[in-house]
Design an enzyme around this catalytic site. Structure first.
Site, PDB file in Angstrom:
ATOM      1  N   TYR A 145      -1.642 -10.762   3.259  1.00 53.93           N
ATOM      2  CA  TYR A 145      -1.922  -9.496   3.105  1.00 53.93           C
ATOM      3  C   TYR A 145      -3.343  -9.433   3.766  1.00 53.93           C
ATOM      4  O   TYR A 145      -3.906  -9.035   2.640  1.00 53.93           O
ATOM      5  CB  TYR A 145      -1.534  -8.399   1.810  1.00 53.93           C
ATOM      6  CG  TYR A 145      -0.950  -7.197   2.428  1.00 53.93           C
ATOM      7  CD1 TYR A 145      -0.948  -6.983   3.459  1.00 53.93           C
ATOM      8  CD2 TYR A 145      -1.031  -6.395   1.382  1.00 53.93           C
ATOM      9  CE1 TYR A 145      -1.365  -5.742   3.903  1.00 53.93           C
ATOM     10  CE2 TYR A 145      -0.688  -5.221   1.357  1.00 53.93           C
ATOM     11  CZ  TYR A 145      -1.135  -4.579   3.235  1.00 53.93           C
ATOM     12  OH  TYR A 145      -0.869  -2.826   3.136  1.00 53.93           O
TER      13      TYR A 145
ATOM     14  N   LYS B 175       0.646 -10.785   7.455  1.00 56.14           N
ATOM     15  CA  LYS B 175       0.870  -9.862   7.468  1.00 56.14           C
ATOM     16  C   LYS B 175      -0.237  -9.148   7.366  1.00 56.14           C
ATOM     17  O   LYS B 175      -1.321  -9.061   6.897  1.00 56.14           O
ATOM     18  CB  LYS B 175       1.639  -8.774   6.209  1.00 56.14           C
ATOM     19  CG  LYS B 175       1.502  -6.805   7.036  1.00 56.14           C
ATOM     20  CD  LYS B 175       1.910  -6.471   5.849  1.00 56.14           C
ATOM     21  CE  LYS B 175       1.485  -5.355   5.746  1.00 56.14           C
ATOM     22  NZ  LYS B 175       2.500  -4.137   4.695  1.00 56.14           N
TER      23      LYS B 175
ATOM     24  N   TYR C 250     -12.042  -5.759  -4.991  1.00 60.65           N
ATOM     25  CA  TYR C 250     -13.242  -4.701  -6.194  1.00 60.65           C
ATOM     26  C   TYR C 250     -14.405  -6.124  -5.650  1.00 60.65           C
ATOM     27  O   TYR C 250     -15.824  -5.100  -5.126  1.00 60.65           O
ATOM     28  CB  TYR C 250     -13.166  -5.063  -7.256  1.00 60.65           C
ATOM     29  CG  TYR C 250     -14.511  -3.459  -8.591  1.00 60.65           C
ATOM     30  CD1 TYR C 250     -13.696  -2.472  -8.453  1.00 60.65           C
ATOM     31  CD2 TYR C 250     -15.504  -4.480  -8.836  1.00 60.65           C
ATOM     32  CE1 TYR C 250     -15.539  -2.134  -8.374  1.00 60.65           C
ATOM     33  CE2 TYR C 250     -16.164  -4.275  -9.692  1.00 60.65           C
ATOM     34  CZ  TYR C 250     -16.172  -2.478  -9.913  1.00 60.65           C
ATOM     35  OH  TYR C 250     -17.872  -2.523 -10.012  1.00 60.65           O
TER      36      TYR C 250
ATOM     37  N   THR D 190       0.547  -1.339  -0.201  1.00 59.64           N
ATOM     38  CA  THR D 190       0.446   0.238  -0.321  1.00 59.64           C
ATOM     39  C   THR D 190       0.555   1.439   0.376  1.00 59.64           C
ATOM     40  O   THR D 190       0.587   2.730  -0.855  1.00 59.64           O
ATOM     41  CB  THR D 190      -0.402  -0.617   1.230  1.00 59.64           C
ATOM     42  OG1 THR D 190      -2.273  -0.995   1.053  1.00 59.64           O
ATOM     43  CG2 THR D 190      -1.862   1.312   0.876  1.00 59.64           C
TER      44      THR D 190
END
Length: 283
Positions: free
Chosen positions: A136, A164, A110, A47
């Protein structure tokens, strides 16, 4: 494949030039600076790396740059998440070819995918590279996230070796660690939240992959060392200092933390660690 990641793995900020081209010179300097400050590896195209704004070719170039600069001093984890399995697999194969040591993937975004679709996605990426990957977990950005049972099941199959967790849900993280232990399944867990590094380590995380490490790598690395010695008072003191900075970086009027990457770039530029604070439009 056993996951030997541990300690501080910063999700590296991606420097850009005014025209939004990747600033590879600044990226190289930032990589070296973080290694010198105690980083044990890097999380790239996350990110804070603005992966959502990069082409496939740009993603690969970032991996190649960090692999070259790390030069064996730290592992490189390439985040390859995408809205479709096919695209994520392409990114994963390209990242492996570029020298990434580990592959990680955020959930497909999405659409609101269900549990079966999510686990199929992770299995497919793992199968494509012939090795387990890292999850993630970022449901606040992707709409969906794996359940504790889903992560542990994937780990038991050998499709996943670590995670993570950037969900900010410490109870969920603790449940995951406890469940993996109860089932005697190896799973490397990392905190993705800079505000709860000490608490995550206390419940069993192996390290931290938090954005604030770009600005305070010495603090974060030292906190992890304190925790490793069982000095939780020292760890808590450093965590308090980190949290003061974290709060100060918050952008007024922005409820989503991801936009703070713009502030990180501004600070890194003022520190002379990168050459400019350009972000990818429309940020």
């Amino acid at each position: 494949m056993t996951c030997d990641l541990n300690g501080l793995i910063p999700p590296i900020v991606l420097p850009m030039r005014p025209g939004e081209e990747i600033d590879h010179d600044s990226l190289g300097r930032q990589t070296t600076s973080l290694l010198d400050a105690g980083a044990r590896g890097f999380w790239v195209n996350g990110t804070t790396g603005e992966f959502h704004s990069l082409s496939a070719e740009e993603r690969v170039s970032v991996v190649s740059n960090v692999v070259e600069r790390a030069d064996g001093r730290g592992h490189v984890v390439a985040q390859v998440g995408a809205p479709s399995t096919r695209e994520a697999v392409r990114h994963a194969c390209a990242a492996v070819d570029a020298g990434a040591d580990y592959i990680a993937a955020v959930a497909p975004f999405y659409l609101a995918f269900d549990h079966r679709e999510l686990t199929t996605y992770y299995r497919a990426i793992s199968a494509a590279i012939g090795a387990p990957i890292l999850v993630y977990q970022l449901p606040q950005m992707t709409k969906v996230g794996l359940t504790v049972a889903g992560v542990v099941d994937l780990a038991s199959e050998g499709a996943v070796c670590g995670i993570k967790d950037s969900s900010g849900d410490l109870a969920w993280l603790r449940n995951l660690i406890d469940t993996a232990r109860e089932r005697n399944i190896e799973l490397s867990v990392f905190s993705g939240g800079g505000a709860t590094i000490d608490a995550s380590l206390l419940v069993g995380a192996r390290g931290a992959m938090c954005a604030i490490a770009n600005l305070m790598p010495h603090h974060c690395a030292k906190l992890i060392r304190h925790a490793g010695r069982g000095d939780w008072e020292g760890a808590a003191s450093l965590q308090k200092e980190i949290n003061v900075v974290n709060r100060a970086l918050t952008l007024p009027g922005r409820t989503n933390w991801a936009a703070t990457v713009a502030v990180y770039k501004y600070v890194l530029t003022r520190q002379g660690l990168i050459d400019g604070d350009t972000c990818a439009s429309p940020l």
